[in-house]
Enzyme design. Structure first.
Site, PDB file in Angstrom:
ATOM      1  N   ASP A 100       0.902  -0.979   0.046  1.00 27.57           N
ATOM      2  CA  ASP A 100      -0.060   0.055  -0.008  1.00 27.57           C
ATOM      3  C   ASP A 100       0.924   1.181  -0.004  1.00 27.57           C
ATOM      4  O   ASP A 100       2.024   1.056  -0.095  1.00 27.57           O
ATOM      5  CB  ASP A 100      -0.837   0.022   1.151  1.00 27.57           C
ATOM      6  CG  ASP A 100      -2.317   0.467   0.832  1.00 27.57           C
ATOM      7  OD1 ASP A 100      -2.334   1.417  -0.087  1.00 27.57           O
ATOM      8  OD2 ASP A 100      -3.249  -0.107   1.549  1.00 27.57           O
ATOM      9  N   ASP A 159      -9.798   3.465  -3.580  1.00 27.18           N
ATOM     10  CA  ASP A 159     -10.521   2.437  -3.027  1.00 27.18           C
ATOM     11  C   ASP A 159     -11.758   2.076  -4.148  1.00 27.18           C
ATOM     12  O   ASP A 159     -12.555   3.220  -4.286  1.00 27.18           O
ATOM     13  CB  ASP A 159     -10.752   2.243  -1.693  1.00 27.18           C
ATOM     14  CG  ASP A 159      -9.494   1.906  -0.930  1.00 27.18           C
ATOM     15  OD1 ASP A 159      -8.354   1.679  -1.679  1.00 27.18           O
ATOM     16  OD2 ASP A 159      -9.638   1.500   0.361  1.00 27.18           O
TER      17      ASP A 159
END
Ligand SMILES: *[C@@H]1O[C@H](CO)[C@@H](O)[C@H](O)[C@H]1NC(C)=O
Ligand SMILES: *[C@@H]1O[C@H](CO)[C@@H](O)[C@H](O)[C@H]1NC(C)=O
Ligand SMILES: *[C@@H]1O[C@H](CO)[C@@H](O)[C@H](O)[C@H]1NC(C)=O
Length: 461
Positions: free
Chosen positions: A149, A246
């Site tokens: 990430d 997202d």
């Protein structure tokens, strides 16, 4: 001529992250804990998902990675002696190695999560500056996949410019010529994102994972949300890379229940962005990642048709397909979507080095950027299906028809050339398996709002 071909294929391979044992050559298939559980994970949640993947027949369809997302470690510190991350002893009493070994015993693989910063998105220790020790630790634990990430990045590692992520109407293209009209602080023309701080951080972990190849080959999945022009440099850094933020903002309340928020609007936004990317950037060893699946989530927000279109788009684009729902309680109609053999065969085709991409926009003029109405007509060749996959989306919010005209589909047009009436092809419905037989000229399909037709167009007849 032959020499020239060899030369070209070497160039291609030099730009792709070719891993031993075919790892990362095809887009990943599996399950991830985040969309279903966020931080509420432990060994039994992960193992139970793995068992369900076997019991529900998903493993037989090649779903293989069981990925532990954020929140698996002790939050406050690393091991003071070894500098290693410490699996949370309450959530994972047998360590990550214990769960990994049980997952391997089921014939599946296991994924872990970290970030190219000082902390993960949920504030746990992350890998910037610890790449070697973390890669070594993951390999020792038996990890097969790393989602990496982009949280916790210290200011000393910040990029000097922002790049164009054309996902929402605010960021509206035009793309792929790379101009985001509303972008603050854009890079000067010719800026080399390949040597940006972001690319450097992600490349460090690639090198650390590559150094483990002898012991363990770990698929490397980048998650920097499309920042730093990631599409332009990721192919030799990772096996997949997220193109955008997202897929959903997280969880909310519906009545008394806390549920995942998943909406068609966001699915359409991502599909629109991907429609401009996949032609140039998707191929063996490197796949743009549209984010984990929401099929089965968004109780009350997403119709079955929307779940279907979401899956068909993701499979057609050959994005990684990571199930993000609770398999213990999944509804039959959602499971059937995840198990669709036509789409999975297309997605995992070992012989075809490209995804499906739009051949016509439909609702809009071709190449129109519209986050609410992505391209509706997609096609891609498939050696594994022995035909052409044709996808048709009804991006409107009412029932409507869409027509596949064989003469418009690039893969079919050549076969048709010279035949005034147009060729006829054997056609199968990719959702039901129903055979339409020999269909001349094209096929009209009625579609509910936000539904998607899946056609396998085979031999001329
Ligand atoms: C594991 O997590 C699940 C879901 O958050 C929870 O229901 C369960 O009680 C937990 N199990 C253990 C052993 O902590
Ligand atoms: C980018 O592409 C759009 C649409 O094709 C075009 O209108 C625009 O002029 C292009 N911009 C640049 C800077 O090339
Ligand atoms: C359906 O789409 C139309 C036209 O785009 C829009 O005006 C309308 O608000 C939409 N209805 C719903 C229920 O979303």
């Amino acid at each position: 001529m032959e020499k020239l071909l060899v030369f070209i294929s070497l160039i291609y391979q030099a730009n792709a992250l070719v891993r031993p044992d075919g790892v990362g050559r095809l887009p990943a298939l599996g399950w991830s804990s985040w969309n279903a559980y966020e931080c509420d994970i432990n060994a039994s949640v992960i193992l139970s998902a793995a068992e369900q993947v076997v019991e529900l027949g998903l493993k037989d369809l090649s779903y293989e990675y069981i990925n532990i997302d954020d929140c698996w470690s002790v939050k406050t510190h690393r091991d003071p002696t070894t500098n290693r991350m410490i699996p949370d002893p309450e959530r994972f009493p047998g360590g990550i190695a214990g769960v990994a070994s049980q997952i391997h015993d089921l014939g599946l693989k296991v994924g872990i999560y970290s970030s190219a910063g000082e902390t993960t998105c949920a504030g746990y220790p992350a890998s910037l500056g610890y790449e070697d020790i973390d890669a070594e630790t993951f390999a020792e634990w038996g990890i097969d996949y790393l989602k990496y990430d982009d949280c916790g990045v210290p200011s000393t590692w910040a990029d000097p410019y922002t790049s164009c992520i054309p996902d929402t109407a605010n960021n509206a293209g035009p793309f792929p010529n790379g101009t985001c009209p509303n972008l603050a602080n854009p890079a000067p023309k010719g800026y080399n994102w390949d040597s940006s701080p972001s690319a450097t951080r992600f490349r460090r972990m690639r090198d650390a994972l590559e150094a483990q190849n002898q012991d363990r080959v770990i698929l490397y999945s980048l998650c920097n949300w499309g920042n730093a022009a990631v599409n332009t440099w990721a192919a030799d850094v990772g096996n997949s890379w997220r193109v955008s933020g997202d897929i959903s903002p997280g969880r909310g309340e519906v009545g008394a229940e806390r549920v995942r928020i998943a909406t068609w609007e966001r699915i359409a936004e991502i599909a629109n962005e991907m429609s401009f990317l996949v032609r140039d950037y998707a191929g063996f060893w490197g796949w743009p990642d549209a984010d984990m699946l929401e099929v089965g989530n968004g109780e009350g927000d997403m119709t079955v048709a929307e779940n279907r279109a979401h899956f068909a788009l993701w499979a057609g684009m050959r994005s990684p397909l990571l199930i993000g729902t609770r398999l213990e309680t999944i509804k039959e109609e959602h499971l059937a979507i995840l198990k669709n053999p036509t789409l999975l065969t297309f997605h995992q085709d070992p012989h075809t080095n490209r995804p499906a991409y739009p051949y016509k926009w439909g609702h809009n003029a071709d190449y129109t950027f519209d986050a609410a109405h992505p391209a509706e007509y997609w096609s891609g060749p498939s050696a594994a299906l022995d035909g052409t996959l044709v996808l048709m989306l009804n991006s409107e919010n009412v029932t409507s028809t869409r027509t596949a005209v064989w003469g418009e589909v690039p893969e079919l047009r050549d076969a048709q050339r010279g035949h005034e009436e147009g060729y006829a092809f054997e056609v199968v419905d990719g959702w039901t398996g129903e055979e339409f037989g020999c269909v001349e000229g094209g096929l009209e399909v009625e579609l509910e709002a936000h539904d998607m037709a899946v056609l396998v167009v085979g031999g001329a007849c």
